[in-house]
Design a protein around this motif. Structure first.
Motif, PDB file in Angstrom:
ATOM      1  N   ILE A 108      40.993 -41.856   5.253  1.00 45.87           N
ATOM      2  CA  ILE A 108      39.957 -42.795   5.704  1.00 45.87           C
ATOM      3  C   ILE A 108      40.639 -43.941   6.454  1.00 45.87           C
ATOM      4  O   ILE A 108      41.499 -44.624   5.902  1.00 45.87           O
ATOM      5  N   ARG A 109      40.264 -44.115   7.693  1.00 45.86           N
ATOM      6  CA  ARG A 109      40.854 -45.202   8.491  1.00 45.86           C
ATOM      7  C   ARG A 109      39.991 -46.444   8.364  1.00 45.86           C
ATOM      8  O   ARG A 109      38.765 -46.358   8.489  1.00 45.86           O
ATOM      9  N   THR A 110      40.613 -47.579   8.152  1.00 48.01           N
ATOM     10  CA  THR A 110      39.826 -48.811   8.082  1.00 48.01           C
ATOM     11  C   THR A 110      39.306 -49.132   9.485  1.00 48.01           C
ATOM     12  O   THR A 110      39.778 -48.588  10.486  1.00 48.01           O
ATOM     13  N   LEU A 111      38.348 -50.034   9.492  1.00 48.16           N
ATOM     14  CA  LEU A 111      37.610 -50.340  10.713  1.00 48.16           C
ATOM     15  C   LEU A 111      38.514 -50.549  11.936  1.00 48.16           C
ATOM     16  O   LEU A 111      39.464 -51.318  11.892  1.00 48.16           O
ATOM     17  N   ASP A 112      38.186 -49.852  13.004  1.00 42.55           N
ATOM     18  CA  ASP A 112      38.960 -49.998  14.242  1.00 42.55           C
ATOM     19  C   ASP A 112      38.011 -50.429  15.360  1.00 42.55           C
ATOM     20  O   ASP A 112      37.676 -49.643  16.236  1.00 42.55           O
ATOM     21  N   ILE A 113      37.550 -51.656  15.275  1.00 43.59           N
ATOM     22  CA  ILE A 113      36.715 -52.148  16.378  1.00 43.59           C
ATOM     23  C   ILE A 113      37.478 -53.206  17.149  1.00 43.59           C
ATOM     24  O   ILE A 113      38.606 -53.541  16.831  1.00 43.59           O
ATOM     25  N   TRP A 151      41.967 -58.845  20.278  1.00 38.38           N
ATOM     26  CA  TRP A 151      41.599 -58.991  18.877  1.00 38.38           C
ATOM     27  C   TRP A 151      40.922 -57.711  18.422  1.00 38.38           C
ATOM     28  O   TRP A 151      39.712 -57.572  18.501  1.00 38.38           O
ATOM     29  N   ARG A 152      41.713 -56.789  17.969  1.00 35.09           N
ATOM     30  CA  ARG A 152      41.250 -55.427  17.704  1.00 35.09           C
ATOM     31  C   ARG A 152      41.752 -54.946  16.351  1.00 35.09           C
ATOM     32  O   ARG A 152      42.766 -55.431  15.854  1.00 35.09           O
ATOM     33  N   SER A 153      41.033 -53.991  15.759  1.00 31.02           N
ATOM     34  CA  SER A 153      41.509 -53.284  14.559  1.00 31.02           C
ATOM     35  C   SER A 153      41.902 -54.232  13.431  1.00 31.02           C
ATOM     36  O   SER A 153      41.182 -55.154  13.123  1.00 31.02           O
ATOM     37  N   MET A 178      50.088 -45.779   8.131  1.00 33.05           N
ATOM     38  CA  MET A 178      49.860 -46.555   9.355  1.00 33.05           C
ATOM     39  C   MET A 178      49.588 -45.627  10.530  1.00 33.05           C
ATOM     40  O   MET A 178      50.147 -44.542  10.621  1.00 33.05           O
ATOM     41  N   MET A 179      48.717 -46.085  11.420  1.00 32.57           N
ATOM     42  CA  MET A 179      48.570 -45.397  12.701  1.00 32.57           C
ATOM     43  C   MET A 179      49.736 -45.866  13.549  1.00 32.57           C
ATOM     44  O   MET A 179      50.015 -47.071  13.608  1.00 32.57           O
ATOM     45  N   LEU A 180      50.370 -44.932  14.230  1.00 37.48           N
ATOM     46  CA  LEU A 180      51.412 -45.332  15.161  1.00 37.48           C
ATOM     47  C   LEU A 180      50.815 -45.207  16.557  1.00 37.48           C
ATOM     48  O   LEU A 180      50.652 -44.102  17.075  1.00 37.48           O
ATOM     49  N   GLU A 181      50.426 -46.341  17.106  1.00 35.96           N
ATOM     50  CA  GLU A 181      49.774 -46.298  18.418  1.00 35.96           C
ATOM     51  C   GLU A 181      50.172 -47.475  19.300  1.00 35.96           C
ATOM     52  O   GLU A 181      49.705 -47.604  20.421  1.00 35.96           O
ATOM     53  N   VAL A 182      51.033 -48.343  18.774  1.00 40.52           N
ATOM     54  CA  VAL A 182      51.528 -49.470  19.577  1.00 40.52           C
ATOM     55  C   VAL A 182      52.993 -49.173  19.891  1.00 40.52           C
ATOM     56  O   VAL A 182      53.762 -48.837  18.972  1.00 40.52           O
ATOM     57  N   ASN A 221      46.035 -41.320  21.617  1.00 45.11           N
ATOM     58  CA  ASN A 221      45.112 -41.835  22.646  1.00 45.11           C
ATOM     59  C   ASN A 221      45.519 -43.254  23.032  1.00 45.11           C
ATOM     60  O   ASN A 221      45.589 -43.597  24.214  1.00 45.11           O
ATOM     61  N   ASP A 222      45.766 -44.064  22.015  1.00 45.69           N
ATOM     62  CA  ASP A 222      46.165 -45.436  22.306  1.00 45.69           C
ATOM     63  C   ASP A 222      47.631 -45.532  22.688  1.00 45.69           C
ATOM     64  O   ASP A 222      47.989 -46.267  23.604  1.00 45.69           O
ATOM     65  N   LEU A 223      48.481 -44.796  21.986  1.00 48.29           N
ATOM     66  CA  LEU A 223      49.914 -44.887  22.295  1.00 48.29           C
ATOM     67  C   LEU A 223      50.143 -44.577  23.785  1.00 48.29           C
ATOM     68  O   LEU A 223      50.904 -45.269  24.458  1.00 48.29           O
ATOM     69  N   ASP A 243      44.598 -47.908  31.162  1.00 46.50           N
ATOM     70  CA  ASP A 243      43.385 -47.894  30.348  1.00 46.50           C
ATOM     71  C   ASP A 243      42.874 -46.461  30.119  1.00 46.50           C
ATOM     72  O   ASP A 243      42.653 -45.715  31.065  1.00 46.50           O
ATOM     73  N   ARG A 244      42.682 -46.099  28.844  1.00 49.50           N
ATOM     74  CA  ARG A 244      42.288 -44.720  28.534  1.00 49.50           C
ATOM     75  C   ARG A 244      40.890 -44.381  29.011  1.00 49.50           C
ATOM     76  O   ARG A 244      40.534 -43.216  29.115  1.00 49.50           O
ATOM     77  N   ASP A 245      40.043 -45.381  29.293  1.00 55.04           N
ATOM     78  CA  ASP A 245      38.673 -45.110  29.744  1.00 55.04           C
ATOM     79  C   ASP A 245      38.466 -45.343  31.236  1.00 55.04           C
ATOM     80  O   ASP A 245      37.343 -45.300  31.707  1.00 55.04           O
TER      81      ASP A 245
HETATM   82 MG    MG Z   1      43.499 -45.543  18.414  1.00 55.44          MG
END
Ligand code: MG
Ligand code: PEP
Length: 588
Positions: A331-336, A358-360, A434-438, A460-462, A470-472
């Motif tokens: 379960i990943r905590t909120l990633d907004i 200011w994310r995640s 931990m997510m490794l994305e930075v 996706n973020d890494l 930008d991924r989008d």
């Molecule tokens: Mg991500």
């Protein structure tokens, strides 16, 4: 041929069903004074019937799909009861003498002006909700609308600007074989639903609604991300063959559901699912997932009008755990933040670079009560039941950048455990990941590993941070590529560091489900992958046709190439030889 973004693989052909704006031309004539009360009553009648509709839909969807999918209808009901919004319509009917339809058209214009230019996906989605509600109201005001899909026979390709939430639900009743949308990001409703249902889809096809009419023949190529409208005979014949191959393959692969994923030389893999809620967890089980590798909890918040409390979160997490019996659930905590916001955790001011802002966890840290509530709910979801053993739950934190953050996160988890113990509230042990994305975390991975139980690579973020693309944003999608030499090099060092430290490592970005990328990751020594459930049968089949030395050799060959294009074409050619039966799914 129109180019877009491939969001769900496969090839399909069908008849276009275009979902246009409903307000192409509302009646603009002004009401006579004596007509105003009747028009107001007509609007109120439509509003009442719409409220009844969304309530019924809420119940139906909650029963059939689940709470989180149904939550959107509560949002719709709140829009239908919103006094500011309804007050505007009343005043335009009564003071400006507009018909109810014209007033609703004006309402859409008004909110479009406010929300459409926003770079914020959440706000743009709220505009979609308002439009959805207005479409429903209009259907009661004008019996002439809502004709269309009923007269079409055979496979339908839905062509829309973007799909509205209620339209997505209704697609279940129709033979929808493909989806094409003008708006497009991998995270849009349409993309997520299409992928989870295995429907080929292409997004981001600029102007396609103008170039297509309902009834046109449309080819959707969800491998390459393009759409062909009214193809000539030769092209049609070629794609019919590809389409047949795609459907045959899909049916064939469905049979591997109960097989353990393993390479030809006997190496066992774990193929896990990325989900947004309990209904996805059920399709993950149906696709043969070995568990949930990434539960993106933000869906629960995005569809919610207010903060979901601890009990409500607990109930939702338990539903997911029950849908994945005896399997691990991460379960990943909120990633907004970034491209997603929720109103009750507002960012305050607009940020110039929201993805780098200011994310995640950066945002969660500043809402300590809220954060603690989520962590408590996750810990409680891992408690053993009266006659059930302790479920295997993992807690995953997004966007970790440095060691200080990990220490702070540990302290919050400890605090939640102490609170629960003091309250005699049962909870279970959960692994801390931990997510490794930075990129900074990738560079310092050796220092971070002792502080975590496991790592999940968010490619996706890494990739977007590593490539500064930008991924989008389709303008820079040529750079935002997981198979670029720089990404491969970084991923290889991260996987090697995790394996050397004996820390479990998973990759849960979109690349895990892409055959060419998958084989490279396998060659690096990765053994746990998490992906959209729809990709699992293909990756399982591919695995069965590979050996570890083959994957290692393909990685070496890829590393000898100097450009992304060369890497991709080399891998595609090799995979076509190794697994020719997967041709309908392999992208060129
Ligand atoms: Mg991500
Ligand atoms: C990722 O970044 O790769 C990931 C899996 O998380 P999300 O797509 O939700 O950012």
């Amino acid at each position: 041929m129109r180019k877009g973004i491939a969001v769900s693989p496969g090839v399909t052909i069908g008849t276009a069903y275009c979902i246009h704006e409903v307000f192409v031309d509302p009646d603009r004539s002004l009401l006579e004074s004596h007509e105003i009360p009747a028009e107001t009553a007509r609007f109120e009648n439509a509003r009442k019937r719409s409220i009844d509709d969304v309530r019924a839909l809420h119940q139906k969807v909650e029963g059939q799909i689940g709470k989180e999918a149904a939550a959107v209808f509560a949002v719709h009901e709140s829009i239908l009861r919103d006094t500011t919004l309804i007050g505007k319509v009343h005043s335009w009917i009564q003071d400006d003498r507009l018909t109810a339809q014209a007033a609703l058209a004006k309402l859409i214009e008004y909110y479009r002006g406010l929300l459409d230019r926003s770079r914020d996906d959440y706000l743009r989605e709220r505009l979609a909700d308002i439009r959805d509600v207005v479409e429903r109201l209009t259907s009661y005001l004008s019996a002439a609308l809502h004709k269309g899909s009923g007269v079409l026979s055979g496979p339908i390709i839905v062509v829309a600007d973007e799909l509205l939430p209620s339209q997505v639900v209704m697609l279940g009743d129709k033979p929808v074989h493909g989806i094409v949308t003008q708006a497009g990001s991998q995270t849009s409703h349409a993309a997520i639903v299409a992928r989870s249902r295995g429907i080929p889809a292409v997004s981001g096809v600029a102007g396609v609604l103008r170039q297509t009419k309902t009834g046109d023949t449309v080819i959707v190529d969800g491998r390459e991300g393009h759409v062909i409208i009214n193809p000539d005979g030769e092209i049609l014949a070629a794609y019919r063959k590809l389409e047949r191959e795609f459907f045959n393959l899909r049916d064939e692969l469905a049979h591997n559901r109960d097989q353990q994923p393993a390479t030809k030389d006997g190496e066992r893999l774990q193929l896990l699912a990325n989900i947004n809620g309990a209904s996805d967890a059920r399709s993950a089980a149906a696709m043969g997932a070995a568990g949930i590798g990434l539960y993106r909890t933000e869906y629960l918040y995005l569809t919610h009008a207010s903060v979901p409390g601890e009990e409500e979160q607990l109930e939702t997490y338990r539903e997911v755990i029950q849908a994945s019996p005896n399997q691990s659930v991460t379960i990943r905590t909120l990633d907004i933040g970034g491209d997603k916001t929720v109103p009750f955790l507002g960012r305050g001011q607009q940020e110039a670079n929201p993805f780098m802002g200011w994310r995640s966890i950066r945002l969660s840290f500043e809402h300590p009560n809220f954060f603690l509530t989520q962590i408590r709910a996750i810990l409680r979801s891992a408690a053993a039941g009266e006659d059930s053993p302790q479920p295997h739950v993992e807690m995953l934190f997004p966007m970790v950048t440095n060691l200080e953050e990990l220490r702070r996160l540990r302290a919050i988890v400890r605090r939640a455990q102490q609170q629960l113990a003091a309250e005699k509230q049962p909870y279970g042990n959960v692994a801390f990941g931990m997510m490794l994305e930075v990129p900074a975390a990738a560079v310092m991975i050796d220092q971070l590993l002792p502080a975590v139980d496991f790592v999940s690579i968010g490619s996706n973020d890494l990739v977007q941070y590593l490539m500064a693309a930008d991924r989008d944003n389709p303008k820079v999608s040529h750079l935002c590529q997981p198979l670029s030499p720089a990404v491969i090099r970084v991923l290889r060092s991260v996987v090697a560091a995790c394996n050397a430290a004996g820390k479990p490592v998973t990759l849960c970005g979109e690349m895990a489900g892409q055959p060419q990328a998958f084989v490279v990751l396998l060659g690096m020594g990765l053994r746990r992958f998490s992906m959209s459930p729809a990709f699992i049968p293909t990756i399982k089949e591919l695995t069965a046709q590979l050996t570890i030395p083959i994957a290692e050799d393909l990685l070496r060959k890829a590393e000898h190439q100097k450009t992304t294009k060369r890497i991709r074409s080399l891998l595609t050619a090799e995979l076509l030889q190794l697994a020719p039966n997967l041709k309908p799914i392999l992208m060129q």
